[in-house]
Scaffold this motif. Structure first.
Motif, short mmCIF file in Angstrom:
data_model
loop_
_atom_site.label_atom_id
_atom_site.label_comp_id
_atom_site.label_asym_id
_atom_site.label_seq_id
_atom_site.Cartn_x
_atom_site.Cartn_y
_atom_site.Cartn_z
N ALA A 1 0.84 -1.21 0.00
CA ALA A 1 0.00 0.00 0.00
C ALA A 1 0.87 1.25 0.00
O ALA A 1 1.83 1.37 0.76
CB ALA A 1 -0.92 0.00 1.21
N LYS A 2 0.52 2.17 -0.86
CA LYS A 2 1.22 3.46 -0.94
C LYS A 2 0.77 4.31 0.23
O LYS A 2 -0.42 4.38 0.53
CB LYS A 2 0.85 4.13 -2.27
N PRO A 3 1.71 4.96 0.91
CA PRO A 3 1.30 5.82 2.04
C PRO A 3 0.44 6.99 1.54
O PRO A 3 0.76 7.62 0.55
CB PRO A 3 2.62 6.32 2.62
N THR A 4 -0.64 7.25 2.23
CA THR A 4 -1.57 8.29 1.80
C THR A 4 -1.05 9.69 2.10
O THR A 4 -1.47 10.65 1.46
CB THR A 4 -2.93 8.12 2.51
N TRP A 5 -0.17 9.84 3.02
CA TRP A 5 0.32 11.15 3.45
C TRP A 5 1.59 11.60 2.72
O TRP A 5 1.93 12.77 2.75
CB TRP A 5 0.60 11.15 4.95
N ALA A 6 2.32 10.65 2.11
CA ALA A 6 3.63 10.97 1.52
C ALA A 6 3.47 11.74 0.21
O ALA A 6 2.59 11.46 -0.59
CB ALA A 6 4.41 9.69 1.27
N PRO A 7 4.37 12.71 -0.02
CA PRO A 7 4.34 13.43 -1.29
C PRO A 7 4.70 12.50 -2.45
O PRO A 7 5.36 11.49 -2.24
CB PRO A 7 5.40 14.53 -1.12
N PRO A 8 4.29 12.85 -3.66
CA PRO A 8 4.54 11.97 -4.80
C PRO A 8 6.01 11.89 -5.22
O PRO A 8 6.40 10.97 -5.93
CB PRO A 8 3.69 12.57 -5.92
N THR A 9 6.82 12.85 -4.80
CA THR A 9 8.24 12.83 -5.13
C THR A 9 9.06 13.10 -3.87
O THR A 9 8.59 13.75 -2.94
CB THR A 9 8.58 13.92 -6.19
N PRO A 10 10.30 12.62 -3.85
CA PRO A 10 11.14 12.85 -2.68
C PRO A 10 11.58 14.30 -2.59
O PRO A 10 11.49 15.05 -3.55
CB PRO A 10 12.34 11.93 -2.92
N GLY A 11 12.04 14.66 -1.42
CA GLY A 11 12.58 15.99 -1.24
C GLY A 11 11.71 16.90 -0.41
O GLY A 11 11.94 18.09 -0.31
N HIS A 12 10.68 16.35 0.18
CA HIS A 12 9.77 17.15 0.99
C HIS A 12 9.88 16.77 2.46
O HIS A 12 8.89 16.81 3.18
CB HIS A 12 8.33 16.96 0.50
#
Length: 174
Positions: free
Chosen positions: A151-162
């Motif tokens: 499952a993809k985390p619902t809170w994580a941004p779509p790209t790294p660096g945040h």
């Protein structure tokens, strides 16, 4: 003559002690160096602790190697470690052979949430590195259900660096 004999015996004992105690340290270092040279570098964003970084890096290497047992060995709790490791290797193993970015969140003195971004597949995986009961760093491997493990985390941004705290920083009760 006696003095020379004692010095020679002392030097021999010291050299033997150094070889015996040095092997452990050198073996660990050699293993790490071999792992490091055999895998793509992990891209890192955020502020990992030494322990969380090493643990996450080993996890990505074990995924890339398809080594379920070695990944499960990183668990801080054995309850679901084997099933979770199998799920993770099946879901992310191929993607871990390419570029992976680890985005470290929150403060990492005893626990750190990390989001892995697999460039090849576009997959995103949230993991947790933390100190276990034996005071060494490991992973929380508690996802025996394949759907939960992927499952993809619902809170994580779509790209790294945040990177940043997921909490407001305001103490509870205020």
């Amino acid at each position: 003559m006696t003095r020379k004999t004692r010095l020679t015996r002392f030097a021999l004992a010291a050299a033997t002690f150094g070889l015996l105690t040095g092997c452990t340290s050198n073996d660990e270092s050699l293993t790490y160096q071999t792992d490091y040279s055999n895998h793509r570098p992990l891209r890192v964003v955020g502020y990992p602790s030494t322990g969380s970084l090493e643990t996450v890096q080993k996890a990505v290497w074990r995924l890339a190697d398809g080594d379920v047992d070695a990944l499960a060995a990183l668990a801080v709790d054995d309850t679901h470690a084997d099933a979770t490791a199998r799920n993770w290797v099946k879901a992310f193993g191929a993607a871990a052979k390419a570029d992976v970015t680890a985005d470290f969140y929150d403060e990492g003195s005893v626990r750190q949430v990390v989001v892995l971004y697999f460039a090849k597949s576009g997959q995103i995986k949230e993991i947790e590195a933390r100190i276990g009961e034996d005071d060494s760093w490991g992973l929380t491997l508690a996802e025996p259900d394949p759907a939960e493990a992927t499952a993809k985390p619902t809170w994580a941004p779509p790209t790294p660096g945040h990177s940043g705290s997921r909490t407001s920083g305001t103490p509870s009760g205020n």
